[in-house]
Design an enzyme around this catalytic site. Structure first.
Site, PDB file in Angstrom:
ATOM      1  N   ASP A   1      -8.624  -4.557  -3.732  1.00  0.00           N
ATOM      2  CA  ASP A   1      -7.913  -4.735  -5.090  1.00  0.00           C
ATOM      3  C   ASP A   1      -8.522  -5.693  -5.873  1.00  0.00           C
ATOM      4  OD1 ASP A   1      -5.320  -4.013  -6.922  1.00  0.00           O
ATOM      5  OD2 ASP A   1      -5.565  -6.393  -6.609  1.00  0.00           O
TER       6      ASP A   1
ATOM      7  N   GLU B   1     -11.126   0.521  -6.484  1.00  0.00           N
ATOM      8  CA  GLU B   1     -10.524   1.026  -7.408  1.00  0.00           C
ATOM      9  C   GLU B   1     -11.783   1.804  -8.488  1.00  0.00           C
ATOM     10  OE1 GLU B   1      -7.181  -1.645  -9.149  1.00  0.00           O
ATOM     11  OE2 GLU B   1      -8.499  -2.829  -8.217  1.00  0.00           O
TER      12      GLU B   1
ATOM     13  N   CYS C   1       5.176   1.223  -3.947  1.00  0.00           N
ATOM     14  CA  CYS C   1       5.699   0.456  -2.860  1.00  0.00           C
ATOM     15  C   CYS C   1       4.848   1.118  -1.528  1.00  0.00           C
ATOM     16  CB  CYS C   1       7.079   0.756  -2.463  1.00  0.00           C
ATOM     17  SG  CYS C   1       7.668   0.083  -0.698  1.00  0.00           S
TER      18      CYS C   1
ATOM     19  N   CYS D   1       7.493   2.813   1.316  1.00  0.00           N
ATOM     20  CA  CYS D   1       8.235   4.015   1.286  1.00  0.00           C
ATOM     21  C   CYS D   1       7.688   4.824  -0.191  1.00  0.00           C
ATOM     22  CB  CYS D   1       9.783   3.464   0.697  1.00  0.00           C
ATOM     23  SG  CYS D   1       9.706   2.982  -0.799  1.00  0.00           S
TER      24      CYS D   1
ATOM     25  N   CYS E   1      10.096  -3.940  -3.562  1.00  0.00           N
ATOM     26  CA  CYS E   1      10.312  -2.664  -3.912  1.00  0.00           C
ATOM     27  C   CYS E   1      11.900  -2.491  -4.300  1.00  0.00           C
ATOM     28  CB  CYS E   1      10.196  -1.656  -2.672  1.00  0.00           C
ATOM     29  SG  CYS E   1      10.726   0.210  -2.914  1.00  0.00           S
TER      30      CYS E   1
ATOM     31  N   CYS F   1      13.656   0.232  -1.277  1.00  0.00           N
ATOM     32  CA  CYS F   1      13.735  -0.087   0.163  1.00  0.00           C
ATOM     33  C   CYS F   1      13.897  -1.694   0.204  1.00  0.00           C
ATOM     34  CB  CYS F   1      12.739   0.711   1.025  1.00  0.00           C
ATOM     35  SG  CYS F   1      11.178  -0.158   0.681  1.00  0.00           S
TER      36      CYS F   1
ATOM     37  N   ASP G   1      -0.916  -8.066  -4.869  1.00  0.00           N
ATOM     38  CA  ASP G   1      -2.141  -7.484  -4.638  1.00  0.00           C
ATOM     39  C   ASP G   1      -2.598  -6.981  -3.222  1.00  0.00           C
ATOM     40  OD1 ASP G   1      -2.797  -8.434  -7.176  1.00  0.00           O
ATOM     41  OD2 ASP G   1      -3.632 -10.298  -6.666  1.00  0.00           O
TER      42      ASP G   1
END
Length: 394
Positions: A193, A277, A344, A347, A363, A366, A373
């Site tokens: 990232d 990315e 997330c 989940c 999140c 969850c 990051d």
């Protein structure tokens, strides 16, 4: 593979003057060719092509034996091809509806490279191979110039370019058939990232610091630019001030490149699959100033963010990482970064409220908490592995 090798030149004072004269004559040739095209089309509606100007080159050289005739015919053809590529890119932008950007005349300081398209045609790399300690490159009209060769050259030398950076001269070799240097397989995969607080955050929780080289030199750069603004245009002192500003920017550029090499090498040695990315940096750093009719919002904040992104050097890092991964036999995968920071990693719930702050992720579905990051890097890794599996299945 094709690779480039860049070495510092050690010209004598006479050779440095000849290199400057060569660069100036090629700049004059470029501008004259551009004016030829503009005039021919503006007055007669005739489109002048590269072949026409290349055919006229022999007459130009014959009429100016002590000027244009001193230099390699092939290098001058390469300068004309450079103009032809500029026009081709201009017409491509017109067809695609982008800002056209008509080719411009090159002023002093905006034309710093001369290329010889073939080793042995007006130039010769390692022209004194029997010399026990020193490497030389021979350039037509300049002579045998000493090269500070700090590493071996691999592959077959294809083209030779000479570039001026401030007061320094460099030779750049473009080589074909460069052998790969594969590293032992590790079986490990990692997601990356990109960021400003940390240059890179991995899916394993490691953070590579962003050294912020431009910010560290901002004080000296500001002082040098203020001194430049006070100098009279065309004066010798202004030329020295310009050289000082250029030297500071060149130092920042070298620091950024050195850091990118070290960070990329560490990643390539540790991981067999690297997912990053697919960033559109030009779009991300576009100005927020807007237009006269409709001014932008948060212009100062966006300007600061743009400066921080460019200072981090994402593009430099990704370019270095790509060629190091190719040489080492690593697999590099680029994925769409959309919503990777909002999803997330446990989940899969995606919501804007999941990212509470720049560094904190929680999140809302969850309750999973993590560094924002690191969570994004895990999503990037998962997306990259899914792309690879889909490609293998296809």
């Amino acid at each position: 593979m094709r690779r480039s090798f860049k070495f510092l030149l050690r010209p004598t004072a006479k050779q440095a003057a000849a290199l400057a004269a060569c660069l100036e004559d090629h700049r004059v040739l470029y501008n004259a060719a551009l004016e030829h095209r503009r005039t021919a089309y503006g007055k007669a509606g005739v489109a002048v092509r590269y072949g026409d100007q290349s055919a006229d080159l022999k007459h130009i050289r014959a009429d100016d034996a002590g000027g244009q005739g001193r230099w390699s015919f092939s290098s001058q053809q390469a300068t004309l091809r450079r103009l032809d590529k500029a026009f081709a890119a201009f017409f491509t932008r017109v067809r695609e509806g982008r800002t056209p950007g008509f080719p411009r005349f090159k002023g002093r300081g905006w034309f710093d490279t001369v290329t010889w398209p073939k080793d042995g045609d007006g130039c010769r790399w390692d022209c004194q191979p029997d010399h026990p300690t020193v490497t030389f490159v021979r350039l037509q009209g300049i002579g045998h110039v000493r090269v500070h060769r700090h590493r071996p050259v691999r592959g077959r030398v294809k083209t030779i370019s000479v570039k001026r950076e401030g007061n320094r001269w460099y030779v750049i070799l473009s080589c074909d058939d460069v052998p790969a240097e594969p590293l032992p397989q590790t079986g490990a995969a990692v997601g990356l990232d990109m960021g400003v607080a940390s240059l890179v955050t991995t899916s394993e929780g490691d953070h590579l610091d962003n050294p912020r080289h431009l910010a560290a030199s901002a004080g000296r750069l500001a002082a040098a630019q203020r001194a430049l603004a006070r100098k009279k245009r065309g004066s010798r002192r202004r030329r020295k001030a310009v050289a000082r500003v250029a030297a500071l920017h060149a130092r920042v550029r070298r620091q950024r490149l050195d850091g990118a090499h070290k960070a990329a090498l560490a990643l390539v040695r540790a991981y067999g699959v690297i997912v990053h990315e697919d960033l559109r940096i030009a779009n991300m750093t576009r100005s927020a100033s807007g237009t006269i009719e409709q001014s932008g919002r948060n212009v100062a904040a966006k300007s600061g963010l743009n400066r921080s992104i460019l200072d981090a050097g994402w593009g430099v890092f990704l370019r270095v990482l790509a060629y190091k991964a190719e040489s080492a036999g690593r697999e590099l995968i680029a994925v769409n970064p959309a919503n990777t920071s909002r999803t997330c990693s446990r989940c899969g719930h995606c919501a804007k409220d999941n990212r509470l702050t720049q560094a904190r992720f929680r999140c809302q579905a969850c309750g999973h908490e993590a560094h924002a990051d690191v969570n994004a890097a895990k999503n990037i890794l998962r997306a990259g592995l899914a792309l690879r599996d889909a490609a293998e299945a296809a």
